[in-house]
Design a protein around this motif. Structure first.
Motif, PDB file in Angstrom:
ATOM      1  N   THR A   1       0.826  -1.209   0.000  1.00 21.56           N
ATOM      2  CA  THR A   1       0.000   0.000   0.000  1.00 21.56           C
ATOM      3  C   THR A   1       0.872   1.275   0.000  1.00 21.56           C
TER       4      THR A   1
ATOM      5  N   ASP B   1      -7.147   3.972  -1.092  1.00 20.30           N
ATOM      6  CA  ASP B   1      -7.879   2.753  -1.474  1.00 20.30           C
ATOM      7  C   ASP B   1      -8.377   2.859  -2.918  1.00 20.30           C
TER       8      ASP B   1
ATOM      9  N   GLU C   1      -5.524   2.411  -5.343  1.00 19.35           N
ATOM     10  CA  GLU C   1      -5.056   1.025  -5.474  1.00 19.35           C
ATOM     11  C   GLU C   1      -6.075   0.139  -6.191  1.00 19.35           C
TER      12      GLU C   1
ATOM     13  N   SER D   1       0.778   8.440  -8.846  1.00 21.54           N
ATOM     14  CA  SER D   1       1.789   7.476  -9.271  1.00 21.54           C
ATOM     15  C   SER D   1       3.021   8.297  -9.661  1.00 21.54           C
TER      16      SER D   1
END
Ligand code: UTP
Length: 302
Positions: free
Chosen positions: A2, A148, A151, A212
């Motif tokens: 994570t 969350d 991901e 990212s």
């Protein structure tokens, strides 16, 4: 694995808070009992961040000092029988590793994030502005929701968005939803300070992001805009134009953003946090009520 890394830019000059922020970092200004940046760090720790990189600049060493473990002060409190105050220093022992890098020239928020590249490397990361808190006493867990979403969806950026009054959109980066604006939605564009006639929504970018490492490539290719600054919004637009997925997550009413970047919002944040203080809030409310009633007939500033 994570997202564990957060970048907290704190290198800005804070010119809108002069003279208050001339020789002390605006991120260290008190709001209620704590400096702003402590709320930011506590919020990030609750959301699962375990490594935190401050992008600092001239005159900001008070921030580094604040997060050091002050063994002398701890010993002094013990020796003088003030053990109960040790709890006020518990944040020093948060499960976070701190890193510091410098933005050597203040070329804007986008540039500050780009300064983090060598330390962050090729992993995803959170960006949390050091002068903005989310939720009263920073109780928000929106960054966890954003991580969350990042991901689960494979997005390259997730941006927190706050509903603002229509007349204020001209001050913010405003989201253009792709297919309507649910709680979480995809962005078709971001418009920096749109003109009144062309308002795509009233959802403004609100101080928390997940990225990212692709954002670094976009930042490196972003030309300086107004005042020679590299804008983070422009780099996010570039991601969208490359066909990358960029999501917006709306802040709920309890997750209101408190930004201390100008005097009006700083004063409001201080009053709101102080009124919600468990020990002093009630008495302060009473004081304000009496003061307002007494000054209604003869305003002190007139
Ligand atoms: P602001 O957008 O409020 O800019 O920064 P500023 O330069 O600090 O303030 P003014 O406009 O002169 O009053 C938002 C966050 O981004 C950081 C600031 O420290 C603040 O936490 N920042 C901004 C940087 O780290 N570097 C910059 O070049 C600009």
């Amino acid at each position: 694995m994570t997202v564990q890394m957060a970048v907290v830019p704190v290198a800005g000059r804070g010119t809108r808070l002069l003279p208050l922020a001339k020789s002390q970092p605006k991120e260290m200004l008190p709001v209620g009992r704590k400096p702003v940046v402590q709320y930011v760090v506590e919020e990030l720790a609750r959301c699962g961040v375990s490594r935190l990189l401050f992008v600092t600049g001239p005159g900001k060493t008070a921030i580094e000092n604040h997060f050091d473990i002050d063994a002398e002060l701890i010993a002094h409190l013990r020796e003088t029988g003030k053990e109960e105050l040790l709890e006020e220093l518990a944040f020093e022992r948060a499960d976070i590793e701190y890193f510091y890098t410098r933005q050597r020239r203040q070329l804007g928020l986008g540039h500050a994030v780009l300064c983090a590249k060598a330390v962050v490397g090729r992993e995803p990361f959170v960006v949390a502005l050091g002068d903005s808190m989310i939720g009263l006493h920073a109780q928000s867990r929106v960054v966890r929701v954003m991580i969350d979403q990042f991901e689960e969806t494979g997005a390259d950026a997730v941006v927190a968005l706050e509903e603002v009054p229509l007349e204020d959109v001209v001050r913010y980066g405003i989201a253009v939803p792709r297919d309507g604006a649910a709680e979480v939605f995809e962005l078709a564009d971001l418009i920096e300070k749109p003109a009144m006639g062309e308002v795509p929504s009233t959802l403004a970018v609100a101080a928390r992001y997940v990225f990212s490492p692709r954002i670094f490539d976009c930042l490196a290719r972003t030309a300086p805009g107004k005042n020679g600054e590299i804008q983070l919004t422009d780099a996010i637009r570039m991601l969208i134009q490359q066909g990358r997925k960029v999501l917006g997550v709306r802040l709920s009413a309890e997750q209101r953003r408190f930004d201390i970047g100008n005097f009006q919002s700083y004063f409001e944040a201080f009053v709101d946090f102080a009124l919600a203080d468990p020990q002093c809030g009630r008495a302060l409310r009473e004081h304000l009520r009496e003061w307002l009633a007494a000054t209604e007939e003869a305003p002190p500033c007139s």
